[in-house]
Design a protein around this motif. Structure first.
Motif, PDB file in Angstrom:
ATOM      1  N   ARG A 142      17.344 -43.137 -17.456  1.00  0.00           N
ATOM      2  CA  ARG A 142      16.295 -43.584 -16.463  1.00  0.00           C
ATOM      3  C   ARG A 142      15.563 -42.306 -15.869  1.00  0.00           C
ATOM      4  NH1 ARG A 142      14.667 -44.811 -11.152  1.00  0.00           N
ATOM      5  NH2 ARG A 142      13.791 -46.906 -10.979  1.00  0.00           N
ATOM      6  N   VAL A 143      14.094 -42.564 -16.289  1.00  0.00           N
ATOM      7  CA  VAL A 143      13.201 -41.587 -15.826  1.00  0.00           C
ATOM      8  C   VAL A 143      12.349 -41.945 -14.844  1.00  0.00           C
ATOM      9  CG1 VAL A 143      11.436 -39.684 -16.502  1.00  0.00           C
ATOM     10  CG2 VAL A 143      13.359 -40.295 -17.949  1.00  0.00           C
ATOM     11  N   PRO A 144      12.181 -41.549 -13.339  1.00  0.00           N
ATOM     12  CA  PRO A 144      11.470 -42.285 -12.530  1.00  0.00           C
ATOM     13  C   PRO A 144       9.987 -41.685 -12.762  1.00  0.00           C
ATOM     14  CG  PRO A 144      12.422 -40.374 -11.581  1.00  0.00           C
ATOM     15  CD  PRO A 144      13.361 -40.667 -12.984  1.00  0.00           C
ATOM     16  N   PRO A 145       9.038 -42.736 -12.127  1.00  0.00           N
ATOM     17  CA  PRO A 145       7.683 -42.538 -12.486  1.00  0.00           C
ATOM     18  C   PRO A 145       7.100 -41.077 -11.984  1.00  0.00           C
ATOM     19  CG  PRO A 145       8.087 -44.648 -11.615  1.00  0.00           C
ATOM     20  CD  PRO A 145       9.303 -43.721 -11.408  1.00  0.00           C
ATOM     21  N   TRP A 146       7.788 -40.574 -11.160  1.00  0.00           N
ATOM     22  CA  TRP A 146       7.156 -39.244 -10.647  1.00  0.00           C
ATOM     23  C   TRP A 146       7.430 -38.224 -11.546  1.00  0.00           C
ATOM     24  CZ3 TRP A 146      10.647 -42.355  -7.688  1.00  0.00           C
ATOM     25  CH2 TRP A 146      11.969 -41.766  -7.518  1.00  0.00           C
ATOM     26  N   LEU A 147       8.352 -38.397 -12.286  1.00  0.00           N
ATOM     27  CA  LEU A 147       8.519 -37.416 -13.515  1.00  0.00           C
ATOM     28  C   LEU A 147       7.593 -37.474 -14.879  1.00  0.00           C
ATOM     29  CD1 LEU A 147      12.279 -37.046 -13.374  1.00  0.00           C
ATOM     30  CD2 LEU A 147      10.669 -35.300 -12.405  1.00  0.00           C
ATOM     31  N   PHE A 148       6.902 -38.515 -14.863  1.00  0.00           N
ATOM     32  CA  PHE A 148       5.889 -38.859 -16.022  1.00  0.00           C
ATOM     33  C   PHE A 148       5.044 -37.799 -16.452  1.00  0.00           C
ATOM     34  CE2 PHE A 148       6.306 -43.787 -16.016  1.00  0.00           C
ATOM     35  CZ  PHE A 148       7.573 -43.943 -16.196  1.00  0.00           C
ATOM     36  N   GLY A 149       4.667 -36.884 -15.390  1.00  0.00           N
ATOM     37  CA  GLY A 149       3.877 -35.716 -15.548  1.00  0.00           C
ATOM     38  C   GLY A 149       4.532 -34.625 -16.653  1.00  0.00           C
ATOM     39  N   GLN A 150       5.631 -34.648 -16.669  1.00  0.00           N
ATOM     40  CA  GLN A 150       6.575 -33.519 -17.514  1.00  0.00           C
ATOM     41  C   GLN A 150       6.636 -34.365 -19.000  1.00  0.00           C
ATOM     42  OE1 GLN A 150      10.419 -32.375 -15.926  1.00  0.00           O
ATOM     43  NE2 GLN A 150       9.432 -32.523 -13.662  1.00  0.00           N
ATOM     44  N   THR A 151       7.024 -33.399 -19.848  1.00  0.00           N
ATOM     45  CA  THR A 151       7.472 -34.088 -21.124  1.00  0.00           C
ATOM     46  C   THR A 151       8.529 -34.859 -21.182  1.00  0.00           C
ATOM     47  OG1 THR A 151       8.717 -32.042 -22.010  1.00  0.00           O
ATOM     48  CG2 THR A 151       6.328 -31.718 -22.235  1.00  0.00           C
ATOM     49  N   LEU A 152       8.742 -35.816 -21.938  1.00  0.00           N
ATOM     50  CA  LEU A 152       9.853 -36.510 -21.973  1.00  0.00           C
ATOM     51  C   LEU A 152      11.266 -35.746 -21.982  1.00  0.00           C
ATOM     52  CD1 LEU A 152      11.176 -39.393 -21.897  1.00  0.00           C
ATOM     53  CD2 LEU A 152      10.942 -39.489 -24.429  1.00  0.00           C
ATOM     54  N   PRO A 181      10.730 -55.055 -17.004  1.00  0.00           N
ATOM     55  CA  PRO A 181      10.288 -55.826 -15.736  1.00  0.00           C
ATOM     56  C   PRO A 181      10.768 -55.567 -14.258  1.00  0.00           C
ATOM     57  CG  PRO A 181      10.492 -57.412 -17.655  1.00  0.00           C
ATOM     58  CD  PRO A 181      11.403 -56.105 -17.902  1.00  0.00           C
ATOM     59  N   GLY A 182       9.883 -55.287 -13.365  1.00  0.00           N
ATOM     60  CA  GLY A 182      10.285 -55.118 -12.133  1.00  0.00           C
ATOM     61  C   GLY A 182      10.879 -53.614 -11.904  1.00  0.00           C
ATOM     62  N   ASP A 183      10.965 -52.822 -12.933  1.00  0.00           N
ATOM     63  CA  ASP A 183      11.194 -51.251 -12.860  1.00  0.00           C
ATOM     64  C   ASP A 183      10.069 -50.591 -13.385  1.00  0.00           C
ATOM     65  OD1 ASP A 183      12.354 -48.897 -12.563  1.00  0.00           O
ATOM     66  OD2 ASP A 183      14.239 -49.432 -13.609  1.00  0.00           O
ATOM     67  N   GLY A 184       9.449 -49.584 -12.558  1.00  0.00           N
ATOM     68  CA  GLY A 184       8.313 -48.753 -13.095  1.00  0.00           C
ATOM     69  C   GLY A 184       8.961 -47.673 -13.797  1.00  0.00           C
ATOM     70  N   ALA A 185      10.275 -47.340 -13.936  1.00  0.00           N
ATOM     71  CA  ALA A 185      10.700 -46.175 -14.549  1.00  0.00           C
ATOM     72  C   ALA A 185      10.879 -46.454 -16.075  1.00  0.00           C
ATOM     73  CB  ALA A 185      12.164 -45.884 -14.004  1.00  0.00           C
ATOM     74  N   SER A 186      10.923 -45.318 -16.963  1.00  0.00           N
ATOM     75  CA  SER A 186      11.207 -45.664 -18.094  1.00  0.00           C
ATOM     76  C   SER A 186      12.714 -45.421 -18.439  1.00  0.00           C
ATOM     77  CB  SER A 186      10.429 -44.559 -19.153  1.00  0.00           C
ATOM     78  OG  SER A 186      10.688 -43.088 -18.895  1.00  0.00           O
ATOM     79  N   HIS A 187      13.043 -45.996 -19.700  1.00  0.00           N
ATOM     80  CA  HIS A 187      14.641 -46.030 -19.886  1.00  0.00           C
ATOM     81  C   HIS A 187      14.754 -45.472 -21.398  1.00  0.00           C
ATOM     82  CE1 HIS A 187      15.950 -48.224 -16.329  1.00  0.00           C
ATOM     83  NE2 HIS A 187      14.634 -48.605 -16.576  1.00  0.00           N
ATOM     84  N   THR A 188      15.559 -44.359 -21.723  1.00  0.00           N
ATOM     85  CA  THR A 188      15.520 -43.766 -22.854  1.00  0.00           C
ATOM     86  C   THR A 188      16.827 -43.732 -23.470  1.00  0.00           C
ATOM     87  OG1 THR A 188      13.378 -42.639 -22.536  1.00  0.00           O
ATOM     88  CG2 THR A 188      14.810 -41.974 -24.392  1.00  0.00           C
ATOM     89  N   ARG A 189      17.188 -44.141 -24.797  1.00  0.00           N
ATOM     90  CA  ARG A 189      18.436 -43.852 -25.173  1.00  0.00           C
ATOM     91  C   ARG A 189      18.642 -42.394 -25.644  1.00  0.00           C
ATOM     92  NH1 ARG A 189      23.212 -46.402 -24.540  1.00  0.00           N
ATOM     93  NH2 ARG A 189      22.179 -48.344 -24.937  1.00  0.00           N
ATOM     94  N   VAL A 190      19.463 -41.751 -25.113  1.00  0.00           N
ATOM     95  CA  VAL A 190      19.536 -40.266 -25.443  1.00  0.00           C
ATOM     96  C   VAL A 190      20.965 -39.827 -25.902  1.00  0.00           C
ATOM     97  CG1 VAL A 190      19.243 -37.624 -24.562  1.00  0.00           C
ATOM     98  CG2 VAL A 190      17.899 -39.557 -23.619  1.00  0.00           C
ATOM     99  N   THR A 191      21.132 -38.774 -27.242  1.00  0.00           N
ATOM    100  CA  THR A 191      22.232 -38.336 -27.536  1.00  0.00           C
ATOM    101  C   THR A 191      22.122 -36.909 -27.149  1.00  0.00           C
ATOM    102  OG1 THR A 191      22.226 -40.031 -29.184  1.00  0.00           O
ATOM    103  CG2 THR A 191      23.659 -37.883 -29.274  1.00  0.00           C
ATOM    104  N   PHE A 192      23.253 -36.549 -26.362  1.00  0.00           N
ATOM    105  CA  PHE A 192      23.252 -34.955 -25.990  1.00  0.00           C
ATOM    106  C   PHE A 192      24.608 -34.318 -25.950  1.00  0.00           C
ATOM    107  CE2 PHE A 192      23.721 -37.874 -22.466  1.00  0.00           C
ATOM    108  CZ  PHE A 192      24.604 -37.141 -21.627  1.00  0.00           C
ATOM    109  N   ARG A 193      24.633 -33.083 -25.864  1.00  0.00           N
ATOM    110  CA  ARG A 193      25.773 -32.427 -25.793  1.00  0.00           C
ATOM    111  C   ARG A 193      25.894 -31.837 -24.543  1.00  0.00           C
ATOM    112  NH1 ARG A 193      26.524 -28.812 -31.066  1.00  0.00           N
ATOM    113  NH2 ARG A 193      24.419 -28.172 -30.324  1.00  0.00           N
TER     114      ARG A 193
END
Length: 223
Positions: free
Chosen positions: A12-22, A61-73
């Motif tokens: 979950r990436v909150p709206p105040w981080l939208f200015g950065q790259t994903l 709906p009801g959440d202004g944050a973005s949700h991204t499925r991430v695979t990481f190490r």
């Protein structure tokens, strides 16, 4: 001691981080959420190594944050069985010894994993190894603050996530039962050759080296 664990997670990436790259926003959130935390059956998370894939992002709906499925190490602390580590004795009790690795302290050597002929001295509050030789018995104390070498023999993960509503009488909730439990505990043994206080074996090697040096000097004088 350290491993690379591949993890898949919905970040979950909150709206105040939208200015950065994903990617940068995901990295920041992953480190904020996982660094210095224990993940069940994975280990103690140290730092993000890399992000291997980013899926599509969604806004629910009801959440202004973005949700991204991430695979990481992620770099995690999880020693393998029978790995030999060195730490410092943090505390002693009749149940055994607690060892600190500096960054992790839930490491225990239980009484049944001590050297043969070891005992707990209640007066000094330390464990003592009664080392038998042909001539006498040497009492080797394991004092707090001493460096100790041990071998990993077991690990235990515990789900400490609070869950469940409070009961009508306000007692026996899941959160209360989980309180005080440790999410990741490591157990070691010193009942083997070369294990125990580092000073025991260092002193032995130094004495052996001195004896060999004296023998060489005697041979040179005879020659």
């Amino acid at each position: 001691m350290f491993q690379l664990a591949e993890i898949r997670h919905m970040v979950r990436v909150p709206p105040w981080l939208f200015g950065q790259t994903l990617n940068d926003a995901v990295v920041e959130e992953l480190n904020r959420k996982l660094a210095n935390k224990v993940v069940l059956n994975v280990g103690l998370c140290i730092a993000l190594f890399d992000v291997t894939s980013l899926g599509d992002s969604y806004i629910f709906p009801g959440d202004g944050a973005s949700h991204t499925r991430v695979t990481f190490r992620y770099v995690v602390f999880r020693p393998f069985m029978e790995e030999v580590l060195e730490g410092v004795i943090k505390s002693c009790s009749a149940d055994g010894i607690q060892v600190s690795l500096g960054f992790y302290e839930d490491v225990y050597i239980r009484q049944d994993a001590m050297m043969t002929n070891s005992r707990y001295d209640e007066t000094d509050g330390t464990w003592v190894w009664d080392y038998q030789t042909d001539d006498e018995t040497h009492h080797l104390f394991m004092d707090i603050g001493e460096k100790i070498r041990f071998k990993i023999i077991a690990e235990q993960f515990t789900d400490t996530t609070p869950a469940g509503p409070e009961l009508s009488d306000g007692t026996n909730t899941v959160a209360e039962r989980q309180e005080g439990k440790k999410p990741y505990v490591i157990y070691g043994t010193i009942n083997d050759q070369g294990l125990g206080l580092v000073s025991w074996w260092t002193s032995s090697n130094d004495d052996q080296g001195n004896v060999e040096g004296e023998e060489e000097e005697e041979e040179e004088m005879m020659a």
